[in-house]
Enzyme design. Structure first.
Site, short mmCIF file in Angstrom:
data_model
loop_
_atom_site.label_atom_id
_atom_site.label_comp_id
_atom_site.label_asym_id
_atom_site.label_seq_id
_atom_site.Cartn_x
_atom_site.Cartn_y
_atom_site.Cartn_z
N ASP A 13 -7.44 5.02 -11.17
CA ASP A 13 -7.09 4.94 -12.56
C ASP A 13 -6.22 4.19 -12.92
OD1 ASP A 13 -8.97 7.01 -12.41
OD2 ASP A 13 -7.47 8.60 -12.11
N LYS A 16 -8.79 -0.61 -13.28
CA LYS A 16 -9.73 -1.56 -12.59
C LYS A 16 -10.83 -2.20 -13.68
CE LYS A 16 -9.97 1.36 -9.29
NZ LYS A 16 -9.04 2.36 -9.54
N GLY A 40 -14.30 6.54 -11.75
CA GLY A 40 -14.65 6.43 -13.14
C GLY A 40 -13.94 5.49 -13.91
N HIS A 41 -14.42 4.30 -14.10
CA HIS A 41 -14.36 3.18 -14.59
C HIS A 41 -14.65 2.87 -15.95
CE1 HIS A 41 -14.15 1.30 -10.38
NE2 HIS A 41 -13.18 2.35 -10.34
N GLN A 223 -10.88 3.98 -6.45
CA GLN A 223 -9.76 4.39 -6.10
C GLN A 223 -8.72 3.39 -5.87
OE1 GLN A 223 -12.99 5.14 -3.86
NE2 GLN A 223 -13.15 6.37 -5.81
P1 IMO Z 1 -11.05 5.54 -9.69
O1 IMO Z 1 -12.07 4.54 -9.02
C1 IMO Z 1 -8.35 8.63 -9.07
C2 IMO Z 1 -9.04 11.29 -5.71
C3 IMO Z 1 -9.22 12.85 -5.78
C4 IMO Z 1 -8.81 13.44 -4.66
C5 IMO Z 1 -8.97 12.28 -3.60
C6 IMO Z 1 -10.15 12.65 -2.60
O2 IMO Z 1 -11.45 5.98 -11.22
O3 IMO Z 1 -9.60 4.89 -9.68
P2 IMO Z 1 -12.82 12.37 -3.32
O4 IMO Z 1 -13.90 13.03 -4.20
O5 IMO Z 1 -12.66 10.93 -3.20
O6 IMO Z 1 -13.02 12.78 -1.72
O7 IMO Z 1 -11.34 12.97 -3.37
O8 IMO Z 1 -9.16 10.92 -4.26
N1 IMO Z 1 -10.02 10.39 -6.28
C7 IMO Z 1 -9.51 9.54 -7.40
N2 IMO Z 1 -8.35 9.49 -8.04
N3 IMO Z 1 -9.16 7.73 -9.42
C8 IMO Z 1 -10.31 7.85 -8.69
O9 IMO Z 1 -11.41 6.69 -8.87
C9 IMO Z 1 -10.67 8.64 -7.57
N4 IMO Z 1 -11.46 8.87 -6.71
C10 IMO Z 1 -11.08 9.85 -5.91
O10 IMO Z 1 -8.80 13.24 -7.18
O11 IMO Z 1 -7.28 13.24 -4.91
MG MG Z 2 -10.81 7.38 -12.32
#
Ligand code: IMO
Ligand code: MG
Length: 435
Positions: A13, A16, A40-41, A223
């Site tokens: 988050d 990106k 979630g972009h 992530q």
């Molecule tokens: P973006 O791309 C923030 C976190 C989840 C959890 C951990 C594992 O928007 O930055 P998962 O469902 O991947 O097995 O969960 O990773 N997580 C994220 N946190 N932004 C994301 O994506 C995330 N994708 C997974 O909250 O702690």
């Molecule tokens: Mg996100």
């Protein structure tokens, strides 16, 4: 630059999507190389807000070709929903979206399993997004996964699915949950496979050809470094290689193809889900950051915990991932705080620690060592040059750049496309020490 990677340096988050959208304007191809619909972009264009989970953030720019690489785990139902949603808003992706034939698919039972495994973890739950990510990558690694190419050949997957689901059902039984019905999974897959068909392609071949022809390619990470399966706060991580190291494996371009790495970092830090977060501010400052930054998950709607910039994490990310330039996001969301803290190191059992500990339990016990900076109250939304920033904000940004040992070449001061400060040579020198 021919091939650029944009990735998150914190716990996701970071913003990106906003940077990928900007850079996509000058790119021929945008490719996602890892993760899945857990991402979630968000891209904001004028009055329009787009939240993308699986589609590359380049889809909003009309001229880009968008690729979902082999390293992504693709939930075909979510993908079709996103494609349909954009079509309704006048964005047609036929002929400019391709899904790797080698990408693994996330099936409904992967999501069921994600929830079951979380339930079995009890107090040790990871706080996943429930999007089936761990189980889908688990199947891939244990060589029991289903790929996009298989979806197009129903006769191939029946036996495979039966064996695979048998293994998962044993775990569901343990969690006291009903078993997965193989026949219904197969039925659902046939229908969605047909919808997926026009998008499935040898995207590795497409990208190699594009690279050899000198086309501009942007690799979009999901992530962040703190969630990286190797370098992050294991096991409180996602299941993929989030940084540029994942680009080659996840899209088929050779490692040497990568010309430039841009690390995305927020001016503070947020985290959703469980796991270490030493700079988490549980007081009014953290609440204010959450309010200013609208820090709610765009995938799950969960409130994000907020805290201070963690240079231990960011420096590790910059050095291990070879970051050429940093984009510092959401600086405007720090306006109104009296004091801004910058974590320059940790202390653990009375010792100074400058790198993230391997064990999440130790990482959790670390106490941050802070430098304190003066806050500012001005609205930064109108700043377009570094000199436009209030003196206190300049001092803070200089300190962040110095501690990362990496130039900050972009500062975001708002969600809208034009609200950023470009800095081709990084932030101008000289950190003023403050107390
Ligand atoms: P973006 O791309 C923030 C976190 C989840 C959890 C951990 C594992 O928007 O930055 P998962 O469902 O991947 O097995 O969960 O990773 N997580 C994220 N946190 N932004 C994301 O994506 C995330 N994708 C997974 O909250 O702690
Ligand atoms: Mg996100």
């Amino acid at each position: 630059m021919a091939v650029t990677c944009v990735f998150g340096m914190q716990w996701g988050d970071e913003g990106k999507g906003r940077i990928v959208d900007l850079l996509a304007a000058e790119s021929d191809f945008v490719v996602r190389y890892q993760g899945g619909a857990n991402a979630g972009h968000t891209v904001i264009v004028g009055e329009e807000k787009y939240v993308l989970h699986l589609l590359p953030s380049g889809v909003i720019q009309p001229s880009t070709i968008n690729i979902i690489g082999n390293g992504v785990v693709v939930d075909p139902w979510t993908l079709m929903d996103e494609i349909d949603g954009l079509a309704k808003r006048g964005i047609d992706l036929q002929g400019r979206l391709f899904v790797s034939d080698r990408a693994h698919v996330v099936l409904p039972h992967h999501k069921t399993m994600d929830e079951a495994l979380e339930a079995l973890r009890g107090d040790g739950a990871l706080g996943t997004t429930s999007r089936g990510i761990g189980p889908a990558y688990g199947d891939k690694s244990r060589r029991a996964g289903m790929r996009a190419a298989d979806m197009l050949q129903p006769e191939r997957y029946e036996e495979m699915l039966k064996a695979n689901i048998g293994a998962w059902n044993a775990i569901l039984d343990k969690a006291g949950m009903p078993p997965i019905d193989v026949a219904s999974v197969i039925e659902e897959m046939r229908a969605i496979g047909e919808r997926l068909r026009p998008y499935v392609a040898d995207t590795t071949g497409m990208l190699l050809e594009a690279w050899q022809a000198g086309r501009t390619i942007l690799a979009e990470g999901a992530q962040g470094f703190g969630l990286d399966v190797d370098h992050g706060s294991y096991p409180f991580v996602t299941s993929s290689t989030t940084g540029p190291a994942g680009v080659s494996a996840g899209c088929g371009l050779p490692p040497k193809a990568l010309d430039r790495v841009i690390g995305i970092a927020k001016a503070y830090v947020t985290r959703v889900g469980a796991g270490p977060f030493p700079t988490h501010d549980k007081g009014p400052a953290g609440t204010q950051m959450a309010e200013n930054g609208h820090e709610f998950g765009s995938t799950t709607g969960r409130p994000r915990d907020c805290g201070w910039f963690d240079a231990v994490l960011a420096r590790r990310a910059a050095l291990t991932q070879g970051v050429d330039a940093v984009a510092l996001m959401k600086l405007d969301c720090l306006s109104g705080l009296d004091e801004i803290k910058l974590c320059t190191g940790y202390e653990l059992d009375g010792e100074r620690v400058d790198a993230p500990p391997a064990w999440a339990g130790d990482w959790e016990r670390c106490t941050p060592v802070y430098e304190s900076y003066k806050g500012w109250s001005e609205d930064l939304g109108g700043c377009r040059r570094f000199e436009d920033l209030p003196e206190a904000a300049q001092v803070y940004v200089r300190a962040v750049q110095a501690i990362m040992e990496t130039p900050i070449e972009m500062i975001s001061v708002g969600a809208e496309r034009e609200r950023f400060i470009p800095l081709s040579d990084g932030v101008p020198a000289e950190v003023q020490a403050q107390s």
